[in-house]
Design an enzyme around this catalytic site. Sequence first.
Site, short mmCIF file in Angstrom:
data_model
loop_
_atom_site.label_atom_id
_atom_site.label_comp_id
_atom_site.label_asym_id
_atom_site.label_seq_id
_atom_site.Cartn_x
_atom_site.Cartn_y
_atom_site.Cartn_z
N LYS A 1 2.78 -1.60 9.67
CA LYS A 1 1.99 -1.78 10.90
C LYS A 1 1.82 -3.26 11.22
O LYS A 1 2.03 -3.69 12.35
CB LYS A 1 0.62 -1.11 10.74
CG LYS A 1 -0.27 -1.27 11.95
CD LYS A 1 -1.61 -0.60 11.78
CE LYS A 1 -2.52 -0.96 12.96
NZ LYS A 1 -3.88 -0.39 12.79
N GLU B 1 -10.23 3.60 0.80
CA GLU B 1 -10.13 2.47 1.75
C GLU B 1 -11.05 2.68 2.93
O GLU B 1 -11.47 1.74 3.58
CB GLU B 1 -8.68 2.29 2.24
CG GLU B 1 -8.00 1.13 1.59
CD GLU B 1 -6.73 0.66 2.27
OE1 GLU B 1 -6.32 1.19 3.32
OE2 GLU B 1 -6.14 -0.26 1.73
N HIS C 1 -4.78 19.27 -19.02
CA HIS C 1 -4.38 18.65 -20.30
C HIS C 1 -4.67 17.16 -20.30
O HIS C 1 -4.05 16.40 -21.02
CB HIS C 1 -2.88 18.92 -20.54
CG HIS C 1 -2.56 20.38 -20.53
ND1 HIS C 1 -2.63 21.16 -21.65
CD2 HIS C 1 -2.25 21.21 -19.51
CE1 HIS C 1 -2.35 22.41 -21.34
NE2 HIS C 1 -2.11 22.47 -20.05
N LYS D 1 -4.93 -10.63 -1.70
CA LYS D 1 -3.59 -10.92 -1.18
C LYS D 1 -3.45 -12.43 -0.98
O LYS D 1 -2.42 -13.03 -1.31
CB LYS D 1 -3.38 -10.22 0.16
CG LYS D 1 -3.24 -8.72 0.10
CD LYS D 1 -3.05 -8.17 1.53
CE LYS D 1 -3.03 -6.67 1.59
NZ LYS D 1 -2.94 -6.16 2.98
N GLU E 1 4.75 -6.86 -0.16
CA GLU E 1 5.60 -5.94 -0.92
C GLU E 1 6.73 -5.41 -0.03
O GLU E 1 7.91 -5.35 -0.43
CB GLU E 1 4.78 -4.75 -1.43
CG GLU E 1 3.65 -5.11 -2.39
CD GLU E 1 2.32 -5.30 -1.67
OE1 GLU E 1 2.35 -5.65 -0.47
OE2 GLU E 1 1.27 -5.14 -2.30
N GLY F 1 -3.66 2.36 9.46
CA GLY F 1 -2.51 2.59 8.56
C GLY F 1 -2.63 3.89 7.80
O GLY F 1 -1.70 4.70 7.78
N ARG F 2 -3.82 4.15 7.21
CA ARG F 2 -3.99 5.36 6.41
C ARG F 2 -4.16 6.61 7.26
O ARG F 2 -4.34 7.71 6.73
CB ARG F 2 -5.14 5.19 5.43
CG ARG F 2 -6.45 4.79 6.08
CD ARG F 2 -7.46 4.38 5.02
NE ARG F 2 -8.69 3.84 5.61
CZ ARG F 2 -8.83 2.56 5.98
NH1 ARG F 2 -7.83 1.70 5.80
NH2 ARG F 2 -9.98 2.13 6.52
O1 F6P Z 1 -4.12 -1.95 1.89
C1 F6P Z 1 -4.23 -2.60 3.09
C2 F6P Z 1 -3.23 -2.02 4.06
O2 F6P Z 1 -3.36 -2.70 5.28
C3 F6P Z 1 -3.38 -0.52 4.26
O3 F6P Z 1 -4.48 -0.17 5.05
C4 F6P Z 1 -2.04 -0.22 4.87
O4 F6P Z 1 -1.75 1.17 4.90
C5 F6P Z 1 -1.13 -1.00 3.92
O5 F6P Z 1 -1.89 -2.18 3.58
C6 F6P Z 1 0.22 -1.37 4.50
O6 F6P Z 1 0.02 -2.16 5.64
P1 F6P Z 1 1.25 -2.33 6.69
O7 F6P Z 1 1.54 -0.96 7.23
O8 F6P Z 1 0.72 -3.28 7.70
O9 F6P Z 1 2.41 -2.88 5.92
#
Ligand code: F6P
Length: 499
Positions: free
Chosen positions: A188, A334, A365, A481, A194, A248-249
Amino acid sequence: MLAKHAAEAREWRLDELLDAPGRFGDFSLRCDAPRGAALLLDFSRQRLSGETPGLLKALAEARGLDAARAALFAGEVVNPSENRAALHPDARAANPVNALLTEQRERVGAFARRFRAGEVPGAGSRPLTRVVNIGIGGSDLGVRLLCSALGDANSRPVDFVAEMDGVELERALSRSDPAETLFVLCSKSFSTAETLANAYSARHWLTAALGEDAPARHIAAVSANAEAMAAWGIAPDMAFLMPDAVGGRYSIWSAAGLSAWLSLGSACMNEFLDGGRWMDRHFLEAPLEAGMPVLLGLLAFWNQSLLEHSTQLLLPYDTRLKWLPAYLQQLEMESLGKSVDAHGLPLKGKGVAALLGVTGSSAQHSIMQWAQQGARASSADFIAVRDGGGAYPRMHSEALRQMLAQAEALARGLPQSAIASDPLASHKALPGGRPSNLLLLERLDPWHLGALIALYEHKVFVQATLLGVNPFDQWGVEHAKRLAADPLSQPPLAKLLDD
Ligand code: F6P
């Protein structure tokens, strides 16, 4: 009033409450929907008297749930710290109000149809046939859950790459032919470390195999940041957009679900959206005391903020839902894992409990030893599917019987007196009194999965309204971050990590 009721409730015997005549009928809720769809919530093992639901409903009314719910669906600003609406209900609407959501759903559907028909050629003009989704958090967990739960022989192969360490990428590339592989870069913000690290490595792999022009034909992207996608080199016909106002979530309903559309197909995804839409209508139209999302939110608030459980368990008794705990962990923690309210003022009382989850048989288990006999009480949501539909129905039924046994043992315990002749009675006794919900889906199809995810989104919204927190921002993940990106802030150990 409610605090006093909670103090009394702590002393009640859950087994006595369970044995009261008509308990299941009074403390269960069934929602029937078209084509034999149904969800059944059995909350009879919750620490509730006949008076408790009314007190919780009164609290929800006092905390303005009606108005908050109306604001959410009206697209008003419900995320004040970012001055945004939350458009995930609109993202699954039959006809979204937001034009970008409408336009991008059409583009995603058309692209998925072409891809699945073998009409999306790669750089070497062979059709692209497999997907590698590169994304993390809400840009990974939703598509991972859907493809794991709904994938079948007609699905196109898909891999998921989220972690920074390169292991998932290496494994995905090892089983991919560059000429037939489509990467979906889902981010987003289009700035997540990452995701960009994995994307650069994937682009290098493509270029080395197929030449400089390959990435434009082999990398699609989904983001709210059109400029960043273009600057990175995403071709316009491979760039898909989502509005800033879809969190995002909460974004699986938007173009961020692209990899699921490509793998599972448009018919499956439209059924998924329909299940989510049905839950929206139920949330909006059912009376407060008969609405499943409201009930789940009130029960979670009761257990976590009033009975002060520090842990909630999420136990799906269906392997196809193995990614549900991780998905709901992000959604719940979150959204609700905050210590200030929507106005920035310190929260009163206990906030959300930590969410712990794994598939049910495995839980028996591992974490169930702690849940049944540990020193701290927790509450559990057991989630199951009545008609498993698989090749081994007797095994499926046995798994559900084991689930019921776990819920009964949590609630009723095992008093030492019942095993007094056993020399190990004190070691084997279980305290009991540990509440749980049993949520039974009629079957696991796209519709029920959509309804389930929307159910928990609204449960979180109800709990946020009662807590007073903003469920749609996540400032807490930003600082670390920045620390990771700032070489001057690295602790001594960091120096050992440089090869
Ligand atoms: O963990 C923070 C966050 O912004 C989440 O809310 C989101 O789903 C994830 O990192 C990935 O963000 P993006 O879709 O901007 O890469």
